[in-house]
Design a protein around this motif. Structure first.
Motif, PDB file in Angstrom:
ATOM      1  N   TRP A  82      24.638 -13.459 -27.708  1.00 42.36           N
ATOM      2  CA  TRP A  82      23.506 -12.829 -28.389  1.00 42.36           C
ATOM      3  C   TRP A  82      22.190 -13.219 -27.728  1.00 42.36           C
ATOM      4  CZ3 TRP A  82      19.529 -15.672 -30.517  1.00 42.36           C
ATOM      5  CH2 TRP A  82      18.561 -14.957 -31.224  1.00 42.36           C
ATOM      6  N   PHE A  83      22.123 -14.455 -27.249  1.00 43.86           N
ATOM      7  CA  PHE A  83      20.899 -14.959 -26.639  1.00 43.86           C
ATOM      8  C   PHE A  83      20.448 -14.062 -25.491  1.00 43.86           C
ATOM      9  CE2 PHE A  83      18.589 -17.687 -23.630  1.00 43.86           C
ATOM     10  CZ  PHE A  83      17.595 -18.172 -24.467  1.00 43.86           C
ATOM     11  N   VAL A  84      21.407 -13.496 -24.740  1.00 43.85           N
ATOM     12  CA  VAL A  84      21.076 -12.598 -23.628  1.00 43.85           C
ATOM     13  C   VAL A  84      20.960 -11.153 -24.110  1.00 43.85           C
ATOM     14  CG1 VAL A  84      21.871 -11.709 -21.396  1.00 43.85           C
ATOM     15  CG2 VAL A  84      22.186 -14.130 -21.954  1.00 43.85           C
ATOM     16  N   LEU A  85      21.866 -10.737 -24.982  1.00 51.28           N
ATOM     17  CA  LEU A  85      21.904  -9.339 -25.416  1.00 51.28           C
ATOM     18  C   LEU A  85      20.717  -8.926 -26.276  1.00 51.28           C
ATOM     19  CD1 LEU A  85      25.666  -8.782 -26.309  1.00 51.28           C
ATOM     20  CD2 LEU A  85      24.412  -7.880 -24.351  1.00 51.28           C
ATOM     21  N   ARG A  86      20.058  -9.887 -26.911  1.00 49.93           N
ATOM     22  CA  ARG A  86      18.970  -9.537 -27.841  1.00 49.93           C
ATOM     23  C   ARG A  86      17.833  -8.788 -27.151  1.00 49.93           C
ATOM     24  NH1 ARG A  86      15.163 -14.376 -27.938  1.00 49.93           N
ATOM     25  NH2 ARG A  86      15.836 -15.565 -26.123  1.00 49.93           N
ATOM     26  N   HIS A  87      17.757  -8.873 -25.831  1.00 52.12           N
ATOM     27  CA  HIS A  87      16.718  -8.161 -25.089  1.00 52.12           C
ATOM     28  C   HIS A  87      17.168  -6.767 -24.653  1.00 52.12           C
ATOM     29  CE1 HIS A  87      14.457 -11.865 -24.961  1.00 52.12           C
ATOM     30  NE2 HIS A  87      15.456 -12.482 -24.361  1.00 52.12           N
ATOM     31  N   HIS A  88      18.443  -6.438 -24.895  1.00 52.80           N
ATOM     32  CA  HIS A  88      18.995  -5.213 -24.298  1.00 52.80           C
ATOM     33  C   HIS A  88      19.576  -4.211 -25.302  1.00 52.80           C
ATOM     34  CE1 HIS A  88      18.556  -6.821 -20.234  1.00 52.80           C
ATOM     35  NE2 HIS A  88      18.975  -7.976 -20.728  1.00 52.80           N
ATOM     36  N   ILE A  89      19.931  -4.648 -26.508  1.00 48.24           N
ATOM     37  CA  ILE A  89      20.543  -3.716 -27.454  1.00 48.24           C
ATOM     38  C   ILE A  89      19.849  -3.775 -28.812  1.00 48.24           C
ATOM     39  CG2 ILE A  89      22.809  -3.876 -26.328  1.00 48.24           C
ATOM     40  CD1 ILE A  89      23.761  -5.638 -28.629  1.00 48.24           C
ATOM     41  N   SER A  90      20.015  -2.698 -29.566  1.00 42.28           N
ATOM     42  CA  SER A  90      19.510  -2.669 -30.936  1.00 42.28           C
ATOM     43  C   SER A  90      20.444  -3.467 -31.831  1.00 42.28           C
ATOM     44  CB  SER A  90      19.459  -1.221 -31.437  1.00 42.28           C
ATOM     45  OG  SER A  90      18.709  -0.413 -30.563  1.00 42.28           O
ATOM     46  N   TYR A  91      19.895  -4.123 -32.827  1.00 41.90           N
ATOM     47  CA  TYR A  91      20.675  -4.904 -33.786  1.00 41.90           C
ATOM     48  C   TYR A  91      21.643  -5.866 -33.080  1.00 41.90           C
ATOM     49  CZ  TYR A  91      19.093  -0.798 -36.334  1.00 41.90           C
ATOM     50  OH  TYR A  91      18.325   0.219 -36.846  1.00 41.90           O
ATOM     51  N   PRO A  92      21.139  -6.736 -32.207  1.00 35.38           N
ATOM     52  CA  PRO A  92      22.035  -7.613 -31.437  1.00 35.38           C
ATOM     53  C   PRO A  92      22.863  -8.559 -32.300  1.00 35.38           C
ATOM     54  CG  PRO A  92      19.746  -8.289 -31.192  1.00 35.38           C
ATOM     55  CD  PRO A  92      19.729  -6.975 -31.906  1.00 35.38           C
ATOM     56  N   TRP A  93      22.418  -8.829 -33.530  1.00 29.70           N
ATOM     57  CA  TRP A  93      23.185  -9.715 -34.421  1.00 29.70           C
ATOM     58  C   TRP A  93      24.574  -9.144 -34.698  1.00 29.70           C
ATOM     59  CZ3 TRP A  93      24.608  -7.060 -38.719  1.00 29.70           C
ATOM     60  CH2 TRP A  93      23.831  -5.950 -39.070  1.00 29.70           C
ATOM     61  N   ARG A  94      24.719  -7.821 -34.574  1.00 32.39           N
ATOM     62  CA  ARG A  94      26.039  -7.218 -34.795  1.00 32.39           C
ATOM     63  C   ARG A  94      27.080  -7.769 -33.825  1.00 32.39           C
ATOM     64  NH1 ARG A  94      24.643  -0.755 -35.176  1.00 32.39           N
ATOM     65  NH2 ARG A  94      23.609  -0.749 -37.211  1.00 32.39           N
ATOM     66  N   TRP A  95      26.627  -8.060 -32.595  1.00 33.61           N
ATOM     67  CA  TRP A  95      27.543  -8.558 -31.563  1.00 33.61           C
ATOM     68  C   TRP A  95      28.217  -9.851 -32.021  1.00 33.61           C
ATOM     69  CZ3 TRP A  95      29.003  -6.416 -26.927  1.00 33.61           C
ATOM     70  CH2 TRP A  95      29.704  -7.254 -26.055  1.00 33.61           C
ATOM     71  N   ILE A  96      27.466 -10.726 -32.666  1.00 30.38           N
ATOM     72  CA  ILE A  96      28.023 -12.000 -33.132  1.00 30.38           C
ATOM     73  C   ILE A  96      29.133 -11.747 -34.145  1.00 30.38           C
ATOM     74  CG2 ILE A  96      27.520 -14.194 -34.278  1.00 30.38           C
ATOM     75  CD1 ILE A  96      24.591 -13.842 -33.373  1.00 30.38           C
ATOM     76  N   PHE A  97      28.853 -10.875 -35.108  1.00 33.73           N
ATOM     77  CA  PHE A  97      29.809 -10.655 -36.181  1.00 33.73           C
ATOM     78  C   PHE A  97      31.040  -9.878 -35.733  1.00 33.73           C
ATOM     79  CE2 PHE A  97      25.868 -11.543 -38.496  1.00 33.73           C
ATOM     80  CZ  PHE A  97      26.318 -12.607 -39.269  1.00 33.73           C
ATOM     81  N   VAL A  98      30.854  -8.872 -34.874  1.00 30.42           N
ATOM     82  CA  VAL A  98      32.031  -8.122 -34.433  1.00 30.42           C
ATOM     83  C   VAL A  98      32.921  -8.990 -33.546  1.00 30.42           C
ATOM     84  CG1 VAL A  98      30.945  -5.855 -34.662  1.00 30.42           C
ATOM     85  CG2 VAL A  98      30.864  -7.032 -32.450  1.00 30.42           C
ATOM     86  N   SER A  99      32.302  -9.886 -32.769  1.00 32.94           N
ATOM     87  CA  SER A  99      33.103 -10.802 -31.944  1.00 32.94           C
ATOM     88  C   SER A  99      33.920 -11.735 -32.829  1.00 32.94           C
ATOM     89  CB  SER A  99      32.197 -11.615 -31.013  1.00 32.94           C
ATOM     90  OG  SER A  99      31.516 -10.779 -30.107  1.00 32.94           O
ATOM     91  N   ALA A 100      33.283 -12.285 -33.862  1.00 35.63           N
ATOM     92  CA  ALA A 100      33.992 -13.181 -34.779  1.00 35.63           C
ATOM     93  C   ALA A 100      35.096 -12.442 -35.532  1.00 35.63           C
ATOM     94  CB  ALA A 100      33.012 -13.807 -35.765  1.00 35.63           C
ATOM     95  N   ILE A 101      34.807 -11.227 -35.985  1.00 32.34           N
ATOM     96  CA  ILE A 101      35.806 -10.442 -36.730  1.00 32.34           C
ATOM     97  C   ILE A 101      36.991 -10.094 -35.839  1.00 32.34           C
ATOM     98  CG2 ILE A 101      36.237  -8.213 -37.840  1.00 32.34           C
ATOM     99  CD1 ILE A 101      33.303  -8.383 -38.863  1.00 32.34           C
ATOM    100  N   ALA A 102      36.701  -9.665 -34.607  1.00 31.82           N
ATOM    101  CA  ALA A 102      37.786  -9.305 -33.689  1.00 31.82           C
ATOM    102  C   ALA A 102      38.701 -10.492 -33.411  1.00 31.82           C
ATOM    103  CB  ALA A 102      37.200  -8.769 -32.377  1.00 31.82           C
ATOM    104  N   TRP A 103      38.110 -11.663 -33.102  1.00 29.01           N
ATOM    105  CA  TRP A 103      38.923 -12.851 -32.831  1.00 29.01           C
ATOM    106  C   TRP A 103      39.665 -13.305 -34.085  1.00 29.01           C
ATOM    107  CZ3 TRP A 103      40.514 -14.006 -28.308  1.00 29.01           C
ATOM    108  CH2 TRP A 103      39.723 -13.800 -27.175  1.00 29.01           C
ATOM    109  N   CYS A 104      39.022 -13.167 -35.243  1.00 23.26           N
ATOM    110  CA  CYS A 104      39.676 -13.522 -36.506  1.00 23.26           C
ATOM    111  C   CYS A 104      40.906 -12.654 -36.742  1.00 23.26           C
ATOM    112  CB  CYS A 104      38.687 -13.372 -37.660  1.00 23.26           C
ATOM    113  SG  CYS A 104      39.433 -13.595 -39.298  1.00 23.26           S
ATOM    114  N   LEU A 105      40.753 -11.343 -36.564  1.00 22.09           N
ATOM    115  CA  LEU A 105      41.879 -10.430 -36.774  1.00 22.09           C
ATOM    116  C   LEU A 105      43.003 -10.690 -35.783  1.00 22.09           C
ATOM    117  CD1 LEU A 105      40.002  -7.094 -37.578  1.00 22.09           C
ATOM    118  CD2 LEU A 105      41.199  -8.625 -39.167  1.00 22.09           C
ATOM    119  N   MET A 106      42.644 -11.010 -34.544  1.00 21.60           N
ATOM    120  CA  MET A 106      43.684 -11.364 -33.569  1.00 21.60           C
ATOM    121  C   MET A 106      44.417 -12.630 -34.014  1.00 21.60           C
ATOM    122  SD  MET A 106      42.208 -10.532 -29.751  1.00 21.60           S
ATOM    123  CE  MET A 106      40.436 -10.655 -29.971  1.00 21.60           C
ATOM    124  N   GLY A 107      43.650 -13.580 -34.580  1.00 21.17           N
ATOM    125  CA  GLY A 107      44.258 -14.813 -35.066  1.00 21.17           C
ATOM    126  C   GLY A 107      45.187 -14.600 -36.251  1.00 21.17           C
TER     127      GLY A 107
END
Length: 202
Positions: free
Chosen positions: A61-86
């Motif tokens: 997120w630290f890098v993406l926050r300058h490049h995409i809208s609503y960068p906080w989404r990246w944190i949550f979708v990454s956590a959700i994806a890894w959680c579901l895989m787990g």
């Protein structure tokens, strides 16, 4: 002359982005090891996925926050994806080492499992990217390719080091290499998505 200056600026921006992306991704993985251990099935569960996903996604997120809208989404979708895989028999592969030391099997199953990880992560992360980039669907393909390359190479190196040393630390080093390769390749993929738009506007 103006066009040349613009091109040089773009190359510098892309290089800076790639270096930052690789650095924060690998750092996010290493920081995650303060809370979780690399393990084997069935030890690497959904909780490992959540903690690991938050750690790596938060660093990215630290890098993406300058490049995409609503960068906080990246944190949550990454956590959700890894959680579901787990939660599935697959497990949170980014923190998992194979039980076998057979190098061929590590390479073979690394490609298969890397493909699965790439699809899962790519689909979730595409949702975070879709409003900010053209052809965001390409991210899913990029994710699949990156994980299908990075995971088997990391597992292979981990197997070699584990055979040479007899220590499980070899697999931790192998997974660090996996994250480094994936970070480098996904960084290139993101650069293509972000800077293609800039070139089109020029």
């Amino acid at each position: 002359m103006w066009w040349l200056c613009q091109s040089v600026s773009l190359v510098k921006a892309e290089s800076r982005f790639l270096v930052q992306w690789v650095a924060v991704t690998v750092a996010g993985f290493l920081v995650s090891l303060l809370w979780i251990e690399v393990g084997e099935r069935p030890d690497v569960n959904w909780l490992v996925g959540v903690v690991g996903g938050l750690s790596v996604g938060g660093a990215q997120w630290f890098v993406l926050r300058h490049h995409i809208s609503y960068p906080w989404r990246w944190i949550f979708v990454s956590a959700i994806a890894w959680c579901l895989m787990g939660l599935t028999p697959m497990g949170a592969m980014g923190w998992m080492a194979p039980r076998t030391l057979n190098l061929f099997l590590r390479l073979f199953y690394g490609v298969i499992e890397g493909f699965k990880v790439g699809v899962a992560l790519g689909l979730f992360q595409w949702w975070a990217l879709r409003e900010s980039v053209f052809w965001g669907r390409r991210w899913v393909v990029a994710s699949v390719v990156c994980w299908s390359v990075g995971l088997p190479i990391g597992w292979l190196l981990g197997g070699i080091l584990r055979q040479l040393t007899g220590f499980f630390l070899g697999d931790v080093i192998g997974l660090t290499l996996t994250w480094t390769i994936v970070a480098g390749l996904t960084g290139v993929g993101l650069m293509q998505l972000f800077w293609t738009q800039v070139r089109i506007r020029q």
